[in-house]
Design an enzyme around this catalytic site. Sequence first.
Site, short mmCIF file in Angstrom:
data_model
loop_
_atom_site.label_atom_id
_atom_site.label_comp_id
_atom_site.label_asym_id
_atom_site.label_seq_id
_atom_site.Cartn_x
_atom_site.Cartn_y
_atom_site.Cartn_z
N LYS A 30 -11.38 -24.43 -42.31
CA LYS A 30 -9.99 -24.47 -42.76
C LYS A 30 -9.23 -25.64 -42.14
O LYS A 30 -8.35 -26.23 -42.77
CB LYS A 30 -9.30 -23.13 -42.45
CG LYS A 30 -9.87 -21.98 -43.27
CD LYS A 30 -9.18 -20.67 -42.92
CE LYS A 30 -9.70 -19.53 -43.78
NZ LYS A 30 -11.13 -19.24 -43.57
N GLU A 55 -0.81 -19.94 -38.06
CA GLU A 55 0.16 -20.44 -39.03
C GLU A 55 1.28 -19.42 -39.22
O GLU A 55 1.15 -18.24 -38.86
CB GLU A 55 -0.51 -20.73 -40.37
CG GLU A 55 -1.10 -19.52 -41.06
CD GLU A 55 -1.83 -19.88 -42.34
OE1 GLU A 55 -1.89 -19.02 -43.24
OE2 GLU A 55 -2.33 -21.01 -42.46
N HIS A 104 -7.43 -7.46 -46.95
CA HIS A 104 -7.75 -8.85 -47.33
C HIS A 104 -8.93 -8.95 -48.29
O HIS A 104 -9.51 -10.02 -48.46
CB HIS A 104 -8.02 -9.72 -46.09
CG HIS A 104 -6.91 -9.66 -45.08
ND1 HIS A 104 -5.65 -10.19 -45.31
CD2 HIS A 104 -6.87 -9.10 -43.84
CE1 HIS A 104 -4.89 -9.98 -44.25
NE2 HIS A 104 -5.60 -9.34 -43.35
N ARG A 126 -17.91 -22.54 -54.50
CA ARG A 126 -18.96 -21.83 -55.23
C ARG A 126 -18.36 -21.18 -56.47
O ARG A 126 -17.15 -21.23 -56.68
CB ARG A 126 -19.56 -20.74 -54.34
CG ARG A 126 -18.48 -19.81 -53.79
CD ARG A 126 -19.03 -18.64 -53.03
NE ARG A 126 -18.01 -18.00 -52.21
CZ ARG A 126 -17.07 -17.18 -52.65
NH1 ARG A 126 -17.00 -16.88 -53.93
NH2 ARG A 126 -16.19 -16.64 -51.82
#
Length: 367
Positions: free
Chosen positions: A115, A199, A234, A291
């Site tokens: 990331k 973040e 999630h 992908r």
Amino acid sequence: MKKILVANRGEIALRIMKTVKKMGIKTVAIYSTADREAPHVTYADEAVCIGEPIASASYLNGDKIIKIAKKLQVDAIHPGYGFLSENAEFVKQVEANNIIFIGPKSESILIMGSKIAAKEAVKHYNIPMVPGTKEAITDVKEATEIANKIGFPVLIKASAGGGGKGMRIVENEHEFEAQMSRAISEATHAFGDGSVFIEKYIASPRHIEIQIMADSLGHTVHLFERECSIQRRHQKVIEEAPSAVLSPALRDKMGEAAIKVAKACNYIGAGTVEFLLDDTNNFYFLEMNTRLQVEHPVTEYITGLDLVELQIKIARGESLNLIQADIEIKGHAFELRVYAEDPLNDFLPSIGTLKVYKMPEEQHSCR
């Protein structure tokens, strides 16, 4: 391209093989001893047992998969999703053995697999990003200072991860240190890399992902969005295409941003760029999945395009032959995942009893 090995199992292996056969290409299946009679095994033109049921001895055994591919004179390998689909080292091995990998190059997977590296790559393209750390971090004290500067609540996320592992929402400084330590521990256990980034946490965002397709000739298009805001822990529960909240102008803007993300890592093939959308229609780059996605069929339904066929044509070096202006949204599609859970016990996993299962009588699909 005369023969393709599908390095996967189950539904996705069968789905890929259907397109491969439609294109007049031979198929090779691999299977563990537990999957000897699985549908993808009997459907393939050739099938080879690769090992014991544990994934590390079978579907994750990249060396053995490549040996089988070479022995059977396979031209290309399609990884499906999961297993080795985003393993850059496996892709390097495939490339080194002069076998075509039906997917992006190993360099693109490496960049977007981290990331932090992904954000570094796209920052030159003026892609909006959530305020947060620019580099991976493991020092708890330093992370606490950064979190205070960003302002609570914050989100701790594993740099090398996905699927919610190594992720923590922290509401205040008092609980930050404990949550940071847990996130590092979980990330280390799941990915072998404990580095995380921090973040600003955006409360109640919408999760919008844009499907892109890029050929090796420098042409990239987007195939509109899928909304996957309804999640539990999630993990996606419902996928919808198109999103009910995107205006045509916002859709175009996010689509163009997704194309820029793909160009930032010289992407080739099918990929998904994920964004967060806040309540004032500001969107922020989240990550890129290098992908084919589990939920790719909803995009196929609304565009009439076969994404696996496009992947194979791109891998053969062909042009997309698609102009953005000619790609239209036709209808609406949903994908719902069925989870074995107990809703009376905080939706924890529960096998339960399957009492009725009815196969659909018709399949309205582009495949």
